[in-house]
Design a protein around this motif. Structure first.
Motif, PDB file in Angstrom:
ATOM      1  N   LEU A 257       0.828  -1.208   0.000  1.00 55.39           N
ATOM      2  CA  LEU A 257       0.000   0.000   0.000  1.00 55.39           C
ATOM      3  C   LEU A 257       0.863   1.260   0.000  1.00 55.39           C
ATOM      4  O   LEU A 257       0.594   2.214  -0.750  1.00 55.39           O
ATOM      5  N   LEU A 258       1.899   1.273   0.834  1.00 58.56           N
ATOM      6  CA  LEU A 258       2.784   2.433   0.887  1.00 58.56           C
ATOM      7  C   LEU A 258       3.499   2.625  -0.449  1.00 58.56           C
ATOM      8  O   LEU A 258       3.682   3.755  -0.912  1.00 58.56           O
ATOM      9  N   ARG A 259       3.884   1.527  -1.070  1.00 57.65           N
ATOM     10  CA  ARG A 259       4.570   1.595  -2.374  1.00 57.65           C
ATOM     11  C   ARG A 259       3.656   2.201  -3.436  1.00 57.65           C
ATOM     12  O   ARG A 259       4.071   3.066  -4.216  1.00 57.65           O
ATOM     13  N   LEU A 260       2.381   1.781  -3.469  1.00 59.56           N
ATOM     14  CA  LEU A 260       1.456   2.292  -4.470  1.00 59.56           C
ATOM     15  C   LEU A 260       1.112   3.759  -4.228  1.00 59.56           C
ATOM     16  O   LEU A 260       1.023   4.553  -5.171  1.00 59.56           O
ATOM     17  N   VAL A 261       0.913   4.122  -2.962  1.00 56.10           N
ATOM     18  CA  VAL A 261       0.615   5.525  -2.650  1.00 56.10           C
ATOM     19  C   VAL A 261       1.807   6.406  -3.014  1.00 56.10           C
ATOM     20  O   VAL A 261       1.644   7.505  -3.563  1.00 56.10           O
ATOM     21  N   LEU A 262       3.018   5.932  -2.701  1.00 55.62           N
ATOM     22  CA  LEU A 262       4.220   6.695  -3.050  1.00 55.62           C
ATOM     23  C   LEU A 262       4.349   6.819  -4.564  1.00 55.62           C
ATOM     24  O   LEU A 262       4.705   7.892  -5.078  1.00 55.62           O
ATOM     25  N   ALA A 263       4.052   5.749  -5.294  1.00 56.87           N
ATOM     26  CA  ALA A 263       4.128   5.801  -6.757  1.00 56.87           C
ATOM     27  C   ALA A 263       3.130   6.814  -7.307  1.00 56.87           C
ATOM     28  O   ALA A 263       3.447   7.586  -8.219  1.00 56.87           O
ATOM     29  N   PHE A 264       1.912   6.816  -6.756  1.00 60.77           N
ATOM     30  CA  PHE A 264       0.893   7.777  -7.193  1.00 60.77           C
ATOM     31  C   PHE A 264       1.350   9.207  -6.889  1.00 60.77           C
ATOM     32  O   PHE A 264       1.205  10.114  -7.718  1.00 60.77           O
ATOM     33  N   LEU A 265       1.933   9.404  -5.694  1.00 62.86           N
ATOM     34  CA  LEU A 265       2.409  10.733  -5.293  1.00 62.86           C
ATOM     35  C   LEU A 265       3.545  11.213  -6.188  1.00 62.86           C
ATOM     36  O   LEU A 265       3.526  12.352  -6.680  1.00 62.86           O
ATOM     37  N   LEU A 266       4.525  10.353  -6.418  1.00 60.46           N
ATOM     38  CA  LEU A 266       5.659  10.739  -7.274  1.00 60.46           C
ATOM     39  C   LEU A 266       5.201  10.969  -8.709  1.00 60.46           C
ATOM     40  O   LEU A 266       5.678  11.888  -9.380  1.00 60.46           O
ATOM     41  N   GLY A 267       4.274  10.126  -9.178  1.00 61.56           N
ATOM     42  CA  GLY A 267       3.716  10.349 -10.501  1.00 61.56           C
ATOM     43  C   GLY A 267       3.017  11.691 -10.601  1.00 61.56           C
ATOM     44  O   GLY A 267       3.143  12.407 -11.596  1.00 61.56           O
ATOM     45  N   GLY A 268       2.276  12.036  -9.541  1.00 56.27           N
ATOM     46  CA  GLY A 268       1.609  13.331  -9.520  1.00 56.27           C
ATOM     47  C   GLY A 268       2.584  14.492  -9.542  1.00 56.27           C
ATOM     48  O   GLY A 268       2.350  15.500 -10.218  1.00 56.27           O
ATOM     49  N   LEU A 269       3.696  14.335  -8.814  1.00 54.32           N
ATOM     50  CA  LEU A 269       4.716  15.386  -8.802  1.00 54.32           C
ATOM     51  C   LEU A 269       5.337  15.560 -10.189  1.00 54.32           C
ATOM     52  O   LEU A 269       5.457  16.687 -10.700  1.00 54.32           O
ATOM     53  N   VAL A 270       5.696  14.438 -10.804  1.00 54.10           N
ATOM     54  CA  VAL A 270       6.262  14.492 -12.159  1.00 54.10           C
ATOM     55  C   VAL A 270       5.241  15.064 -13.134  1.00 54.10           C
ATOM     56  O   VAL A 270       5.561  15.878 -14.003  1.00 54.10           O
ATOM     57  N   GLY A 271       3.985  14.644 -12.990  1.00 48.53           N
ATOM     58  CA  GLY A 271       2.938  15.140 -13.873  1.00 48.53           C
ATOM     59  C   GLY A 271       2.708  16.637 -13.714  1.00 48.53           C
ATOM     60  O   GLY A 271       2.540  17.349 -14.712  1.00 48.53           O
ATOM     61  N   ALA A 272       2.707  17.110 -12.464  1.00 47.53           N
ATOM     62  CA  ALA A 272       2.511  18.541 -12.235  1.00 47.53           C
ATOM     63  C   ALA A 272       3.630  19.359 -12.877  1.00 47.53           C
ATOM     64  O   ALA A 272       3.377  20.390 -13.519  1.00 47.53           O
ATOM     65  N   LEU A 273       4.872  18.886 -12.712  1.00 47.43           N
ATOM     66  CA  LEU A 273       6.001  19.593 -13.319  1.00 47.43           C
ATOM     67  C   LEU A 273       5.956  19.478 -14.843  1.00 47.43           C
ATOM     68  O   LEU A 273       6.182  20.461 -15.558  1.00 47.43           O
ATOM     69  N   GLY A 274       5.660  18.281 -15.332  1.00 54.18           N
ATOM     70  CA  GLY A 274       5.664  18.057 -16.771  1.00 54.18           C
ATOM     71  C   GLY A 274       4.562  18.813 -17.486  1.00 54.18           C
ATOM     72  O   GLY A 274       4.810  19.488 -18.507  1.00 54.18           O
ATOM     73  N   TYR A 275       3.336  18.724 -16.965  1.00 51.60           N
ATOM     74  CA  TYR A 275       2.238  19.443 -17.603  1.00 51.60           C
ATOM     75  C   TYR A 275       2.400  20.954 -17.461  1.00 51.60           C
ATOM     76  O   TYR A 275       2.027  21.713 -18.350  1.00 51.60           O
ATOM     77  N   GLY A 276       2.979  21.373 -16.325  1.00 52.44           N
ATOM     78  CA  GLY A 276       3.217  22.796 -16.156  1.00 52.44           C
ATOM     79  C   GLY A 276       4.234  23.334 -17.146  1.00 52.44           C
ATOM     80  O   GLY A 276       4.139  24.482 -17.597  1.00 52.44           O
ATOM     81  N   GLN A 277       5.198  22.492 -17.514  1.00 50.85           N
ATOM     82  CA  GLN A 277       6.258  22.918 -18.424  1.00 50.85           C
ATOM     83  C   GLN A 277       5.880  22.727 -19.889  1.00 50.85           C
ATOM     84  O   GLN A 277       6.144  23.595 -20.724  1.00 50.85           O
ATOM     85  N   PHE A 278       5.243  21.603 -20.203  1.00 50.04           N
ATOM     86  CA  PHE A 278       5.003  21.250 -21.609  1.00 50.04           C
ATOM     87  C   PHE A 278       3.532  21.249 -22.011  1.00 50.04           C
ATOM     88  O   PHE A 278       3.224  21.039 -23.183  1.00 50.04           O
ATOM     89  N   GLY A 279       2.651  21.470 -21.066  1.00 52.60           N
ATOM     90  CA  GLY A 279       1.234  21.498 -21.398  1.00 52.60           C
ATOM     91  C   GLY A 279       0.691  20.112 -21.704  1.00 52.60           C
ATOM     92  O   GLY A 279       1.223  19.087 -21.256  1.00 52.60           O
ATOM     93  N   PHE A 280      -0.345  20.078 -22.521  1.00 48.92           N
ATOM     94  CA  PHE A 280      -1.020  18.822 -22.835  1.00 48.92           C
ATOM     95  C   PHE A 280      -0.082  17.784 -23.436  1.00 48.92           C
ATOM     96  O   PHE A 280      -0.304  16.579 -23.285  1.00 48.92           O
ATOM     97  N   PHE A 281       0.966  18.222 -24.113  1.00 45.74           N
ATOM     98  CA  PHE A 281       1.833  17.278 -24.812  1.00 45.74           C
ATOM     99  C   PHE A 281       2.664  16.415 -23.862  1.00 45.74           C
ATOM    100  O   PHE A 281       3.299  15.459 -24.304  1.00 45.74           O
ATOM    101  N   PHE A 282       2.639  16.726 -22.560  1.00 50.00           N
ATOM    102  CA  PHE A 282       3.304  15.836 -21.612  1.00 50.00           C
ATOM    103  C   PHE A 282       2.565  14.499 -21.510  1.00 50.00           C
ATOM    104  O   PHE A 282       3.094  13.533 -20.957  1.00 50.00           O
ATOM    105  N   SER A 283       1.341  14.442 -22.071  1.00 53.06           N
ATOM    106  CA  SER A 283       0.626  13.164 -22.126  1.00 53.06           C
ATOM    107  C   SER A 283       1.331  12.154 -23.021  1.00 53.06           C
ATOM    108  O   SER A 283       1.127  10.937 -22.873  1.00 53.06           O
ATOM    109  N   LEU A 284       2.152  12.619 -23.958  1.00 49.07           N
ATOM    110  CA  LEU A 284       2.798  11.707 -24.899  1.00 49.07           C
ATOM    111  C   LEU A 284       3.754  10.714 -24.213  1.00 49.07           C
ATOM    112  O   LEU A 284       3.739   9.529 -24.553  1.00 49.07           O
ATOM    113  N   PRO A 285       4.596  11.140 -23.252  1.00 51.56           N
ATOM    114  CA  PRO A 285       5.419  10.140 -22.555  1.00 51.56           C
ATOM    115  C   PRO A 285       4.577   9.127 -21.781  1.00 51.56           C
ATOM    116  O   PRO A 285       4.956   7.949 -21.690  1.00 51.56           O
ATOM    117  N   LEU A 286       3.446   9.562 -21.229  1.00 52.25           N
ATOM    118  CA  LEU A 286       2.573   8.633 -20.522  1.00 52.25           C
ATOM    119  C   LEU A 286       1.979   7.620 -21.503  1.00 52.25           C
ATOM    120  O   LEU A 286       1.881   6.426 -21.211  1.00 52.25           O
TER     121      LEU A 286
END
Length: 250
Positions: free
Chosen positions: A200-229
């Protein structure tokens, strides 16, 4: 020296993760990757639309509040988001069941591939500056989230859900409370399940880190950060789909 035959090909890991033959380890590895992707996509939904698209509890609360206020635009938006999430989960389940009866090797790869293609569609959401376009983008992402949660739920036999952070955090609290009571009362049978807690801790941490990367990525590159996902989802699924066509597969 180890025989060369024991070396796995480059596409062995994705095929192991989404193949028909499952193990607890492959389920957890896939769930960790998908939880990170879900966290990043969720951040993308907030960046693009001002809403967390995996948070159905929030949409239900928003629906109730705005029904009371007779704010019909928000009511309809919430209904659409909830409906898209449910439809995505239903579609993923139907697709897995169909593939299970027809093409067993790709029963889990197909939903992930479709999610990847839909993420590519979402990456072009920046061209939708109108209200209907933004609603389409919201529905698209909610549909993807529903598909993903249903996919990992089916893969793991309902043991794991990747977008349901509320449930995972609740389970963490349950395990901690159970363990604390066991220590305080001296009842050895009431110990926390360390393996479950670690998962459970591993999955929550993965979701949190993914959210952090997503916030930075979408903030920097906009919608096109969806392409790496999208590339990550396709990278997990395509080796199994292509291997089947060549007569191989997991």
């Amino acid at each position: 020296m180890k025989p060369a035959a024991k070396h796995r090909p480059l596409n062995a890991l994705p095929r192991l993760l989404v193949g028909r033959h499952r193990s607890a380890g492959s389920d957890l590895a896939l769930a960790t990757v998908l939880a990170a992707i879900a966290g990043a996509a969720n951040a993308g939904g907030f960046f693009a639309l001002g809403q967390y698209t995996s948070h159905m509890t929030g949409h239900l609360s928003q629906l109730a509040d705005n029904l009371a206020l007779l704010n019909w635009i928000v009511v309809l938006t919430s209904l659409m988001a909830i409906g898209a999430f449910i439809t995505g989960a239903a579609f993923s389940t139907a697709l897995i069941n169909w593939a299970r009866s027809q093409h067993r090797r790709r029963q889990y790869a197909l939903p992930l591939a479709i999610q990847g293609l839909l993420m590519i569609c979402f990456s072009w959401g920046g061209i939708f500056s109108t209200a209907p376009g933004r609603l389409f983008a919201l529905a698209c992402l909610c549909f993807i989230m529903g598909m993903q949660n249903a996919t990992i739920t089916k893969i793991s036999g309902a043991r794991i859900r990747t977008t349901h952070a509320t449930g995972m955090i609740t389970d963490i609290g349950i395990e901690l409370g159970r363990g604390a009571f066991g220590l305080a009362s001296g009842r050895a049978e009431l110990r926390w399940d360390r393996r479950k807690l670690a998962i459970l801790l591993r999955l929550v941490l993965a979701f949190l880190l993914g959210g952090l990367v997503g916030a930075l990525g979408y903030g920097q590159f906009g919608f096109f950060f969806s392409l790496p996902l999208a590339a990550a989802l396709l990278g997990l699924s395509l080796p199994t789909l292509l291997a089947r066509r060549r007569g191989g597969g997991t």
